[in-house]
Design a protein around this motif. Sequence first.
Motif, PDB file in Angstrom:
ATOM      1  N   GLN A 154      47.448  34.227  32.281  1.00 58.89           N
ATOM      2  CA  GLN A 154      46.673  34.685  31.125  1.00 58.89           C
ATOM      3  C   GLN A 154      46.191  33.509  30.277  1.00 58.89           C
ATOM      4  OE1 GLN A 154      45.538  37.647  30.735  1.00 58.89           O
ATOM      5  NE2 GLN A 154      46.741  38.702  32.304  1.00 58.89           N
ATOM      6  N   GLY A 155      47.054  32.533  30.110  1.00 58.85           N
ATOM      7  CA  GLY A 155      46.676  31.333  29.346  1.00 58.85           C
ATOM      8  C   GLY A 155      45.541  30.582  30.020  1.00 58.85           C
ATOM      9  N   ALA A 156      45.638  30.433  31.349  1.00 57.50           N
ATOM     10  CA  ALA A 156      44.590  29.728  32.093  1.00 57.50           C
ATOM     11  C   ALA A 156      43.271  30.500  32.056  1.00 57.50           C
ATOM     12  CB  ALA A 156      45.041  29.503  33.535  1.00 57.50           C
ATOM     13  N   LEU A 157      43.362  31.834  32.055  1.00 54.48           N
ATOM     14  CA  LEU A 157      42.144  32.657  31.976  1.00 54.48           C
ATOM     15  C   LEU A 157      41.393  32.404  30.668  1.00 54.48           C
ATOM     16  CD1 LEU A 157      42.932  36.300  33.225  1.00 54.48           C
ATOM     17  CD2 LEU A 157      41.103  34.824  34.029  1.00 54.48           C
ATOM     18  N   ARG A 158      42.150  32.261  29.590  1.00 53.00           N
ATOM     19  CA  ARG A 158      41.518  32.114  28.271  1.00 53.00           C
ATOM     20  C   ARG A 158      40.728  30.818  28.158  1.00 53.00           C
ATOM     21  NH1 ARG A 158      46.294  34.762  26.502  1.00 53.00           N
ATOM     22  NH2 ARG A 158      47.379  32.770  26.218  1.00 53.00           N
ATOM     23  N   THR A 159      41.186  29.773  28.836  1.00 56.43           N
ATOM     24  CA  THR A 159      40.573  28.450  28.633  1.00 56.43           C
ATOM     25  C   THR A 159      39.642  28.024  29.761  1.00 56.43           C
ATOM     26  OG1 THR A 159      42.500  27.425  29.681  1.00 56.43           O
ATOM     27  CG2 THR A 159      42.563  27.665  27.282  1.00 56.43           C
ATOM     28  N   ALA A 160      39.481  28.865  30.793  1.00 53.50           N
ATOM     29  CA  ALA A 160      38.706  28.451  31.968  1.00 53.50           C
ATOM     30  C   ALA A 160      37.210  28.381  31.669  1.00 53.50           C
ATOM     31  CB  ALA A 160      38.951  29.425  33.108  1.00 53.50           C
ATOM     32  N   ALA A 161      36.532  27.504  32.397  1.00 47.36           N
ATOM     33  CA  ALA A 161      35.088  27.321  32.221  1.00 47.36           C
ATOM     34  C   ALA A 161      34.306  28.516  32.759  1.00 47.36           C
ATOM     35  CB  ALA A 161      34.642  26.038  32.929  1.00 47.36           C
ATOM     36  N   VAL A 162      34.751  29.053  33.895  1.00 49.81           N
ATOM     37  CA  VAL A 162      34.028  30.159  34.532  1.00 49.81           C
ATOM     38  C   VAL A 162      35.032  31.242  34.911  1.00 49.81           C
ATOM     39  CG1 VAL A 162      32.498  30.858  36.419  1.00 49.81           C
ATOM     40  CG2 VAL A 162      32.327  28.541  35.465  1.00 49.81           C
ATOM     41  N   LYS A 163      34.711  32.495  34.613  1.00 48.17           N
ATOM     42  CA  LYS A 163      35.624  33.562  35.038  1.00 48.17           C
ATOM     43  C   LYS A 163      34.850  34.830  35.372  1.00 48.17           C
ATOM     44  CE  LYS A 163      36.971  33.974  30.230  1.00 48.17           C
ATOM     45  NZ  LYS A 163      38.085  33.740  29.328  1.00 48.17           N
ATOM     46  N   VAL A 164      35.441  35.624  36.235  1.00 51.31           N
ATOM     47  CA  VAL A 164      34.885  36.945  36.561  1.00 51.31           C
ATOM     48  C   VAL A 164      36.010  37.962  36.447  1.00 51.31           C
ATOM     49  CG1 VAL A 164      33.058  36.072  38.083  1.00 51.31           C
ATOM     50  CG2 VAL A 164      35.286  36.655  39.053  1.00 51.31           C
TER      51      VAL A 164
END
Length: 728
Positions: A154-164
């Motif tokens: 969840q933490g990595a999702l919040r800070t990622a450059a690109v997400k789907v």
Amino acid sequence: MARYLGKETPRVDGIAKVTGQAKYAAEFQLPNLAYGFLVLSTVAKGRITRVDTAEAEGSPGVVRVFTHLNAGRLGKAGASPDGWAWPLQTDRVFFSGQPVALVVAESYEQARHAARLVRLDYQAEPHQTDLAAVLDRARLDPKSGKPGPRGDAQGALRTAAVKVEAEYRIPIEHHNPMEPHAAIAHWEGEQLTLFDKTQEVYGVRQHLAEAFGVPANKVRVVSPFVGGAFGASLKPNYYPSLTAMAARALRRPVKVVYTRTQMFTGHGYRPETIQKVALAAGRDGRLQAMVHQAFHNTSSFDTFSDSTTQFTRQVYACPNLDAPLKVAATDLATPTWMRAPGAVSGMFALESAMDELAYALGMDPLALRLANYAETDPDSGKPFSSKALRECYRLGAEKFGWSRRTPEPRSMRDGRLLVGWGMASSVWGAMQMPASARVSYRSDGTARVGSATSDIGPGTYTVMTMIAAEFLGTRLEQVQFELGDTRQPKAPAQGGSWTTSSVGSAVRGAALAVTGRLLAMAQRQAGSPLAGATAAQVELMDGRLRLKADPSRSIAVGPLMQAAGLDQVTETFEAKPSAERQKYTSLAHGAQFVEVKVDPDLGTVKVTRVIEVSACGRILNPLASHSQEIGGVVWGIGMALEEATEVDHRYGRIVNANLQHYHVPVNADIHAIETIFVEEDDAIVNPLGVKGMGELGMVGIPAAIANAVYHATGRRVRELPITPEKLL
């Protein structure tokens, strides 16, 4: 050099099958046979309040009508009086299509007619068969939840450059094998013989021993041929105990055969699945987080899990991952395993999401997968015993012509048709289970080999004959392989794609044990040409025991056995997974490249070309193996474009329980399919170096088709099957 293994070999049972000599469960002939026909409930939940069998019992030819009021007791006394562990034991109804009566008559037609005369009244209760409505009741599957999250997804999702993030849905799907499920039961005193359509004769034997409280050795289960199953006969279904109960009560053999409609509630199904996937990556495409949350249904009286998210943990190198599966009870029959259970459902969602991520990144879908290639198992950190997936990608892309793909949706055409190219990865476990086999080698050079495995279609008779002939040095026609009978040494269920690795290793072990016995006999002779040789240094070949390094040093086995007063030498061997396997992760991998052509006016989709490349260890019979992979592709096409069990939630009833309305692929749906193997040299996985392939060939296909449809149309369909109305 191998004599048979690795060579294209036609089925040894082929002639028996095409000439009708092969006997399936319902085809055995017994004197004084009676015929049973099932009556199924018409409500999804409630109680039976009245039973009227008078008209049915007065119908011509009827012997008896069994209901919960007069059926023999099954299972332990008092076991779940309000549950549904055994059929016809309670007035409670747990799903529409539950067996509520069994009519037995002198002929099938008489039983079927009388079944329509059984009158039942119900006190219906509120039911729920819609998974989406009970997600708040879903419980974490203990097996899938055991490893827990990896890192901080969840933490990595919040800070990622690109997400789907997306949700994917798969409806209930039903196995529809050609052979309907059937059993014939026959009692002689306390000894029960049951002919059954099953993938595990020992499992049915234990089930029946528990049903009737008799020792397991008093039950014989016979199942020499199975006309398709792929999970539908893994668990003992309800009809064997019902058939045996009727036969015991009537003191005569009884046969029960499902109708096609009865099969839809009689043996399980692939559960409905709702999956939520979130992927996060850097601009370079390297995955930073994977969240794969899955829900599927089970029944109200039994827990079932197909481990939907299991392989998500092992496919791509990603430091942060959470892949929980939750299971929710519905008022339907219990699901079961269906070809590539869990894997094909989970990979449909994951591989569709990977395609969506590739478009979000402006990256080639194959390049994205290579950027996240896992060199070691991301979950355990263990090395792979072998992994040739990179070569599968390279070879498949080359054969398919992937480099000619233009990335924009709707950018490729064939006349007025939209052309789409999609790809996906596939994965399946390379498992081995404990299994036993018996080899009897005769002085005339022939052999009889047996194991209580099954052959649901992949060619078990043939490959076991090949393995035995290879290690006994005989011709194929000198080996008689027998299976599907509890009088043979114990074998696991034919499921999980582990039969060749498990039973094949046992056949090899038994053949080598025979060789060792014969060597010991040879070395007791004065002046033996094999003096001082170890078992590993010798081999059997054409009736002679010889030194591998110097075949001129040999001894004729026939005279050797006759001198010892033996007509045959018999050895039983149990093969088990080696301790060495624990140090590695063993998986089979593959890559699928698919072309679709879509009619933009009609929304119809044709899968015009498939290149499937599989890496699954050593290929023992390429002829059968290619057939297995083609079959997996065909099933994947059905799952992607056609298959859906439709439930009317108002009544909790399946409304398309037939082959008119439950659509499966036909010849016209199937075009060019090419299957390719990248062989792996894997000494860890099992002594034969084989990995299962029967399920692997299906795993990536639905996702690859969905990805190709998006490329063709620009429309992302996240709910299977992809039907015309979803594209118009």
